[in-house]
Enzyme design. Structure first.
Site, short mmCIF file in Angstrom:
data_model
loop_
_atom_site.label_atom_id
_atom_site.label_comp_id
_atom_site.label_asym_id
_atom_site.label_seq_id
_atom_site.Cartn_x
_atom_site.Cartn_y
_atom_site.Cartn_z
N HIS A 150 0.81 -1.20 0.00
CA HIS A 150 0.00 0.00 0.00
C HIS A 150 0.85 1.26 0.00
CE1 HIS A 150 -4.19 -0.31 -0.28
NE2 HIS A 150 -4.31 0.90 0.23
N ASP B 19 -4.17 -7.85 -7.40
CA ASP B 19 -4.57 -9.06 -6.69
C ASP B 19 -4.81 -10.22 -7.63
OD1 ASP B 19 -4.48 -8.65 -3.90
OD2 ASP B 19 -6.08 -7.17 -4.12
N CYS C 51 -7.79 -1.44 -13.15
CA CYS C 51 -7.32 -0.39 -12.23
C CYS C 51 -6.10 -0.80 -11.41
CB CYS C 51 -8.44 0.05 -11.31
SG CYS C 51 -9.02 -1.24 -10.21
C1 PEP Z 1 -5.86 -4.53 -7.33
O1 PEP Z 1 -5.89 -5.52 -6.60
O2 PEP Z 1 -5.37 -4.54 -8.49
C2 PEP Z 1 -6.38 -3.25 -6.85
C3 PEP Z 1 -6.48 -2.22 -7.66
O3 PEP Z 1 -6.74 -3.17 -5.55
P1 PEP Z 1 -5.70 -2.94 -4.35
O4 PEP Z 1 -4.34 -2.72 -4.94
O5 PEP Z 1 -6.17 -1.76 -3.58
O6 PEP Z 1 -5.79 -4.21 -3.60
MG MG Z 2 -7.00 -5.51 -4.78
#
Ligand code: PEP
Ligand code: MG
Length: 764
Positions: free
Chosen positions: A365, A630, A677
């Site tokens: 994060h 993910d 995303c």
């Molecule tokens: C992802 O998993 O690609 C995503 C955009 O969510 P996060 O990175 O917040 O888990």
């Molecule tokens: Mg994610």
């Protein structure tokens, strides 16, 4: 009180018989400590560049800290004395805003503090400090004496300083060092290293004795009280949202805190001469091992809790939380294990020039937020111990995943040139803001932004985002000190929707778990990425989810541009339940007079089962957003946050190609709009593959939008299709990258493909 003149004469005579700088300083601190009957006497000397102070000699603090503790001018009390050239005399140093706790000194909770500058011919040489346990300032007499001593010693220490001899035993801290890590966020920055969370863990507390048990007992009692208050406020606020079984966890903590075994055990050891922290460590170890020996698994698990409580008490004893109150007024490189969003938020953003984390990886994060804010970051830096380089000059090269500590001047100016060039280049890209992201053969790609910080809304718009493709609602939760109420959330969401209206904003419901932890709600699981994460957590804590949905809907009623996005869907019943909850919440709001329609509801495809079940999930959703971070993690079984396997984490793995192709194909058949995303949308090589696959909506950090727009405007989709065909035959990600990379090279992008050329845009 010693006679100043006699004392000085004796001291100077003693020094005159000594050659070795270390011995001279040792003699000074030792004699002064005895004469003034204090617990600590230390000398800090300026570095030759006069930009920092290094602990050069001490009696009372840990010997291991000599040469290691480095404070920037104006950092902590010592830095303050150096910057203002004036004495500081305090009854209780840790409660002063300027105080910085430095763990390597193993400093006990000394209270009184007197520091004076060491000067020679008005030039600063260093700082002389005495410290003691009592909670009263040093007398005027003591202060006058120390100032006199300092003025006499100034010239002797100046000689050492000028020769630079004293540095010889400190050489290990100042040479140029280079470390490599994993790419966190692109860009280059330089500044002074500012240590985040110098964390002394309970396990590392060393044996230490006290001559003042009464003081130690009172410090322990204060610490217990502070932790009790912490827990009380936590459970009090949590109680509004959480079911009884979750609240019970806090109750267990409270009971442990009140247990006679804990306080009596600590007090008994202090009576026996142990310092408060050492007594605490021994007592907690003993209690934890008793729990561990129990045959009842519930009791065994309590050993974790008591260690947790012990750590909180230790933190209070060491007053470590006060360290980041006053950062020096200059550009900073923040360094630590994993820097939390809350840490980032406690510094003015324009002063943060880089992040260095010893843990984590590209998809932590911390890295994602650094990307969003355009702060260069290097993660998982191997062998790097930031606590040895406080105040040192550091370059963070996020493009190459490197950092350089104490770089030589030539390297420094070369990097400065690069930084200026990059800033100029990014400014130049502003001209693209209102131009469409359209390929040379007319394929229009929508570019949305990923955000989570309010501070990030303006950059998104300034950089030409056509809306928000992913609002990470956990980020405001992380900055808060308890679960925000519905009203607090409503205010935040409303500001975000308003900033972007009428452009769409996909707000994702709370996605905590994995590396996204809330400071006030720890989830301890042995396999957190497969555990209580995202929608699983919020569905189990329905009240929390409902209040979030209500807050989002109320903001939607005002601005009309909400799209509701649900994370970590792995089963049909999950999305079905969310839709029902949204419908019920909208009805309830209508009954209360809030006219709100049902927004579009979308789901993230992050778990492979969601991809495989897409046709069954489709009736409940209006759009899909691929979370490639993910999805890669779960498809390849590679922890996105583990530096050891980060070389295996690649969005361009052939399995991802198959998955992405299947998703876009099925969405087309099911007439579901799809966007992507994950961080993949910021990686230029990956963007080529995505455009070829037919992804026409990408959501990425605001900082990267102009760069990716420039890339899209420079290429022809038709040229990418044959490469995609060949990619199907590749058996690993290196081969796939090697197919697309030459396109970037032909466009003049740098060899790591992160930096575009000075000007690549073709006329449209
Ligand atoms: C992802 O998993 O690609 C995503 C955009 O969510 P996060 O990175 O917040 O888990
Ligand atoms: Mg994610």
């Amino acid at each position: 009180m010693p006679h100043p003149l006699a004392t000085l004469t004796a001291l100077v005579e003693q020094i005159a018989r000594t050659q070795d700088p270390a011995t001279i300083m040792e003699t000074i601190v030792q004699r002064l400590r005895e004469l003034l009957e204090v617990e600590v006497c230390s000398i800090y000397l300026c570095t030759p560049e006069r930009d920092a102070l290094i602990l050069a000699s001490t009696q009372g603090l840990s010997d291991a800290a000599v040469g290691k503790v480095r404070l920037a001018m104006n950092e902590g009390l010592v830095g303050h004395i150096a910057a203002t050239l004036s004495a500081v005399n305090l009854a209780d140093a840790p409660s002063d805003d300027r105080f910085v706790y430095i763990p390597e000194t193993h400093e006990k909770p000394y209270h009184r503090f007197l520091g004076v500058p060491l000067l020679h011919l008005r030039k600063l040489v260093g700082v002389l400090v005495i410290q003691g346990h009592q909670r009263k300032p040093f007398s005027d007499e003591d202060e006058a004496f120390l100032i006199t001593v300092a003025s006499q010693l100034g010239s002797t220490l100046y000689q050492l300083h000028r020769d630079g001899k004293w540095m010889s035993n400190l050489q290990e801290v100042s040479p140029y060092r280079r470390y490599t890590g994993i790419k966190g966020a692109p860009g280059v920055g330089q500044g002074r290293l500012w240590l985040i969370h110098p964390h002394l863990s309970l396990a590392d507390v060393k044996q230490a004795m006290t001559s003042n048990p009464a003081q130690q007992k009172s410090d322990f009692a204060d610490a217990l009280e502070a932790v009790r208050e912490e827990l009380e406020s936590g459970s009090g606020k949590l109680g509004q949202h959480l079911p009884a079984d979750v609240r019970a966890l806090f109750h267990v903590y409270e009971l442990m805190l009140q247990s006679p075994e804990l306080s009596e055990g600590v007090l008994r050891l202090i009576d026996g001469g142990a310092s408060a922290d050492w007594a605490l460590k021994q007592t907690v170890d003993e209690m934890a091992s008793m729990f561990e020996q129990s045959s009842d698994p519930y009791m065994q698990a309590r050993s974790e809790d008591i260690r947790n409580i012990g750590q909180r008490i230790l933190n209070q004893i060491l007053a470590r939380d006060q360290q980041v109150l006053e950062a020096p007024d200059e550009e900073l490189i923040l360094a630590g294990d994993l820097i939390s969003i809350a840490d980032l938020a406690s510094f003015p953003q324009q002063r943060i020039r880089g992040l260095l984390c010893t843990a984590g990886s590209t998809l932590s994060h911390t890295a994602i937020v650094a990307n969003a804010l355009g702060i260069p970051a290097v993660m998982g830096v191997e062998g790097f111990e930031p606590e040895h380089f406080r105040g040192a000059r550091v370059i963070v090269d996020g493009n190459r995943a490197e950092c350089m500590v104490n770089p030589p001047p030539a390297l420094m100016s070369e990097y400065k040139r690069m930084i200026d060039q990059e800033q100029r280049f990014m400014r130049d890209l502003d001209r693209l803001r209102d131009m469409p992201a359209e390929t040379l053969d007319g394929v229009r790609i929508k570019l949305l932004t990923n955000t989570g910080l309010l501070a990030d809304a303006t950059p998104g718009l300034q950089r030409g985002a056509e809306g928000v493709g992913l609002y990470r609602s956990e980020i405001p939760f992380m900055i808060h000190d308890s679960f925000p109420t519905e009203q607090e959330q409503y205010r935040i969401y409303s500001k975000v929707l308003k900033a972007y209206a009428p452009r769409p904003v996909s707000m994702r419901t709370l996605d905590i778990g994995g590396d996204k932890q809330l400071p006030y709600f720890e989830i301890n699981e042995s396999n957190p990425y497969l555990g209580w994460r995202g929608i699983r957590f919020t569905l189990d804590n329905t009240q929390l989810l409902v209040s979030q949905i209500r807050a989002m809907l109320r903001a939607h009623a005002e601005h009309g541009n909400l799209k509701l996005l649900v994370p970590m869907i792995s089963r049909v019943d999950e999305i079905k339940t969310v839709r029902e909850l949204v419908e019920k919440a909208a009805e309830a709001l209508k009954r209360d007079g809030v006219e709100v329609g049902i927004p579009e509801i979308g789901m993230m495809i992050e778990v492979p089962s969601a991809m495989l079940l897409l046709p069954k999930l489709a009736p409940y959703i209006d759009f899909v957003s691929v979370g490639s971070n993910d999805l890669t993690q779960y498809l390849l079984a590679v922890d996105r946050n583990n530096p050891r396997v980060s070389n295996l984490f690649d969005n361009m793995h052939p399995a991802m190609l198959v998955a992405l192709e299947q998703i876009v194909g099925q969405c087309r058949q099911l007439k579901l709009p799809v966007s992507l995303c994950g961080e993949m949308a910021s990686d230029p090589v990956a963007v080529l593959m995505l455009v070829a696959l037919g992804y026409d909506c990408l959501s990425l950090s605001a900082y990267n939008i102009p760069k990716i727009k420039l890339l899209i405007r420079s290429l022809r989709k038709a040229d990418l299709l044959p490469l995609l065909e060949r990619a199907h035959d590749c058996s690993d990600e290196t081969q796939i990258r090697a197919l697309f990379a030459p396109v970037l090279e032909r466009l003049g992008w740098s060899s790591d493909h992160r930096q575009p050329p000075e000007s690549t845009e073709q006329p449209h």
